[in-house]
Every structure is written in structure tokens, then in C-alpha cells.
Design an enzyme around this catalytic site. Structure first.
Site, PDB file in Angstrom:
ATOM      1  NE  ARG A  54      12.522  44.590 -29.516  1.00 52.76           N
ATOM      2  CZ  ARG A  54      12.705  43.733 -30.296  1.00 52.76           C
ATOM      3  NH1 ARG A  54      12.464  42.663 -31.135  1.00 52.76           N
ATOM      4  NH2 ARG A  54      11.192  43.696 -29.208  1.00 52.76           N
TER       5      ARG A  54
ATOM      6  CG  ASP B   2      10.394  36.314 -25.606  1.00 54.43           C
ATOM      7  OD1 ASP B   2      11.711  37.077 -26.216  1.00 54.43           O
ATOM      8  OD2 ASP B   2       9.693  35.886 -26.294  1.00 54.43           O
TER       9      ASP B   2
HETATM   10 ZN   LIG Z   1       9.457  33.551 -30.303  1.00 50.48          ZN
END
Ligand SMILES: [Zn+2]
Length: 431
Positions: A65, A306
Site C-alpha cells: 500500500r 495476497d
Molecule cells: Zn488479485
């Protein structure tokens, strides 16, 4: 000279086919010796008897981020979460603001993460400018700046001609494309897996073809141009079958499984909590079994997190319409994987850890993920039998959107070393 001796542990180094009790000597940030009863000399001795000594985990799919969304995560919080989870190298996805589609952002990610982070961070470059799916990024320049692979994760490259061109260009420089497979018109307004549960709850479903159509397309394209494609976050049984048959045909296709999918299905969606909302959606029990079978038979070579932080406020928005898709995973990943794959008896510890160390490193051509002599001393010490409860409120990550919150897992990283320096011990960050 800084010397550390990790004494008496079970060394599991899948990349070198090692699984035996041995000492590991680390000098000046490198692994220099592995063997029986090594003389410690001046070294600091860490007794790891009864524990597993493995290469630090390599996560080739996470979202840190930064730049752009510091309220969700940054290099400090994200790498602290990684250290807690036993990860020593992260490959950061480029869907930041601005997108990592140019040299300036690439250099920013490398320099800032080095300055404030406590584990290694390497960037993905975007496949297309702004992840808009219109124009390819300058692959050669991005690699020269330090990008290790390419991805538009979060967005599919819907234009098949452009995707084909991307595969050709990546092949020319021996790099991999990691692809988010989703046919957005098929997803439509869908929120959870399309199936018995979505019908029961009266929630719009996402058909499995949303993913599988694109998996099939990308495998076909990779076959035609002899390119290489890595399928991110495989979610459904049909995709596993497509990858398996592609590999049997000799096509350079690989896939990754996200740990959450190993213990969460669409049945968990009945509570309609944001912390279960993800793309691709959690599938049925059959999909989950197929993912596990894919890991067992080698169809799926990689386990990646992820890790996708969203704030509590973002995740509290209306579940059906507004709450974003994405979950955090760095801190619970290893525990989930050990519980579901190793303690369940499905897969050996070495084969399991290979999917979190040497396999992802080899896939992206990283000189990481093993304990070979002369390698960086990026090491995780694992207590295989520690049973612990996930408490998202105590995470190092800035966010709490974890589907594991409250669950009990078996197996935990108890010490993380990066470049010879202990950065985490017993859940405490030491630097
Ligand atoms: Zn993805």
C-alpha cells in the site's frame, strides 16, 4: 564479525533437499556452514533444539500500500507483519497510487522499504500503464530499475492482444507475468461464489467462469508464444484442472494458492462479514479439495499470501455493495498452511515449505529461498507444534481484515532472521 550459531534444530531446506538435525553457522549475514556439532567459537548461540530451521519465507504476492494508502499499510507495518509471520522477502504488487509503472516509483519502493522496512522488499512492475489495460509499461527500463516481475494484480488485462504482446515482451527478458484472472463482465455485481450458498442467501454470485475463462485464455496465449504465466490466487477447481493440463502439455504455467482458501469456503460467507470478502471468492468444499490436491500433486507450486489490507472502516461498509475485496494474511499464513497441509498429513513439511521458499524464489529468478552456503542468512525458526489463536487486534499489520481471526492454528514462526540479524523473536519485533 557478527557470528550466530543456530544449534540443534531440524534443518529443512527444500531447495537443497536437506531435512535433518544440524547446526547452522551465520557469519556477517551469510550462511557459512551447516553440519553436526559446529564449534561455536565466539558466536552467539541460539538453541533451537526441537524447532525447525528453514529458509525465510518468500511471499510473491502482497500489497504493502505504499505509496498512496498509508492508512492501510506501509513498509514499516507491512514488513513487521511479515517478520511476525516468518517472511523475509516480499514482492510488492504495483497497484499503489501512483502505480508502479515507472522508474521513479520503482526506486521509491526499493529505497523506502530498505530505509524503514525490516525484511526484504522487491517490486513488481505493472504490466500496463496505470493498470489501465491499454498500453504496456517499459519492461526493460523497469527491470533495470529493480522490478523482478510484472503484474496488474487487482485488474485483469482484458485485451487478449495486449496480453499476448506482454507475454512476448516478458519472454524476451526472461521475466514472468503474474496475472489476476477475472473476466469482469462475468463477475458483474457478484459478491460471493455463485453456488448453493449464494442462492440460499439470495446474494449475487460470481460464477467460477469469471476466473477460469481467463486462466484458460492466458494458458493458451502462453502456449502459442512460448511465454510464461503465473496464475495468482487460484480459487476454483476448474482453474486447477486447466493449470494441470497446461503443465502436462509442457506449457510454462504455474499457480499459487492463498492459505485462507485452505480453511475457508463459501459456507463462511453466511455471516456476511467484510473479513471474508475476497476475489476470487471463496469457493465450495469441492474447490477447496481441488486446491489441496493441486498442492499435493505439484500442479500448484507456490503458496502466497495476497496480503491486502483494508481499514476497519472500509471493511465495515455495506457488505453487498461497498466493502472492498481483499484480506490480510502475512501473520497467519504459515500457521494455516502447517495446520491444513502438514498436520493433516496431506503433504510433507519439506514439500510444503518448498512452496513458500525455494519454489517462489526460483519462479521469479530470485537468489533467495534456500540455506545454501554463501546465501543471505534469511532464516525462520518454526515451532511446529505450538497451538495458538489468531488475534487480529494484536497484528502488526495496520488492518484487521483477517478471516483467521479467532481461529486456532498449529505451527508458528518463533524467530525470524534477515541478513543474519534477528528481527523477530517470540512475536516481538526486535528492531
Ligand atoms: Zn488479485
Amino acid at each position: 564479525m557478527a557470528k550466530t550459531l543456530l544449534k540443534g534444530g531440524r534443518v529443512v531446506d527444500p531447495g537443497n533437499a536437506i531435512d535433518r538435525v544440524a547446526d547452522v553457522l551465520v557469519v556477517d549475514g551469510k550462511v557459512v556452514q551447516l553440519g553436526q556439532a559446529i564449534d561455536p567459537g565466539e558466536a552467539d548461540v541460539i538453541d533451537v533444539t526441537g524447532k525447525v530451521v528453514a529458509p525465510g519465507l518468500v511471499d510473491i504476492h502482497c500489497h504493502l500500500r505504499d505509496p498512496g494508502f498509508p492508512e492501510r499499510e506501509d513498509f514499516q507495518s507491512g514488513t513487521r507483519a511479515a517478520a511476525r509471520g516468518g517472511f523475509t522477502t516480499l514482492i510488492a504488487m504495483p497497484n499503489t497510487s501512483p502505480v508502479c509503472d515507472n522508474i521513479i516509483v520503482t526506486e521509491y519502493v526499493l529505497s523506502k522499504s530498505k530505509r524503514v522496512g525490516i525484511v526484504n522488499v522487491l517490486p513488481y512492475g505493472a504490466i500496463t500503464m496505470g493498470q489501465q489495460g491499454q498500453e504496456l509499461t517499459p519492461f526493460v527500463d523497469l527491470v533495470a530499475a529493480g522490478c523482478v516481475a510484472f503484474s496488474d494484480d487487482g485488474q485483469p488485462v482484458m485485451n487478449s492482444g495486449l496480453m499476448r504482446q506482454a507475454l512476448i515482451q516478458a519472454k524476451a527478458i526472461n521475466k514472468v507475468l503474474a496475472v489476476h484472472c477475472e473476466d469482469k463482465p462475468i463477475t458483474g455485481e457478484g459478491v460471493i461464489n455463485d453456488g448453493e450458498v449464494s442462492r440460499r442467501l439470495g446474494i449475487k454470485g460470481i460464477p467460477y467462469t469469471s476466473e477460469a475463462v481467463m486462466v484458460g485464455r492466458d494458458i493458451l496465449l502462453a502456449e502459442e508464444v512460448s511465454g510464461q504465466v503465473h496464475i495468482c490466487h487460484v480459487g476454483c477447481a476448474r482453474s486447477v484442472e486447466l493449470i494441470r493440463s497446461g503443465r502436462q502439455r509442457g506449457i510454462a504455467v504455474s499457480g499459487e494458492v492463498i492459505p485462507h482458501y485452505l480453511n475457508t469456503t463459501d459456507e463462511n460467507m453466511v455471516t456476511m462479514e467484510g473479513r471474508f470478502k475476497i476475489k476470487p471468492p471463496f469457493g465450495s468444499k469441492c474447490d477447496q479439495e481441488a486446491l489441496k490436491q493441486g498442492l499435493v500433486d505439484g500442479t500448484i507450486e507456490v503458496i502466497a499470501t495476497d496480503h491486502a489490507p483494508y481499514t476497519v472502516a472500509e471493511k465495515k461498509r455495506d457488505f453487498l455493495r461497498e466493502a472492498p475485496f481483499g484480506l490480510i494474511g502475512l501473520e497467519a499464513a504459515l500457521g494455516v498452511v502447517l495446520t491444513e497441509m502438514v498436520h493433516s498429513g496431506l503433504l510433507s513439511l519439506s514439500d510444503t515449505l518448498a512452496k513458500m521458499t525455494s519454489n517462489p524464489a526460483r519462479l521469479l529468478r530470485l537468489n533467495k529461498g534456500t540455506l545454501g552456503i554463501g546465501q543471505d542468512a534469511d532464516i525462520v525458526i518454526i515451532d511446529l507444534d505450538q497451538e495458538w489463536q489468531v488475534k487480529a487486534s494484536e497484528n502488526e499489520s495496520r488492518c484487521r481484515n483477517c478471516p483467521q481471526d479467532g481461529r486456532w492454528l498449529k505451527g508458528k514462526a518463533v524467530l525470524t532472521m534477515v541478513g543474519g540479524r534477528v528481527v523477530m523473536k517470540d512475536d516481538k519485533i526486535l528492531i
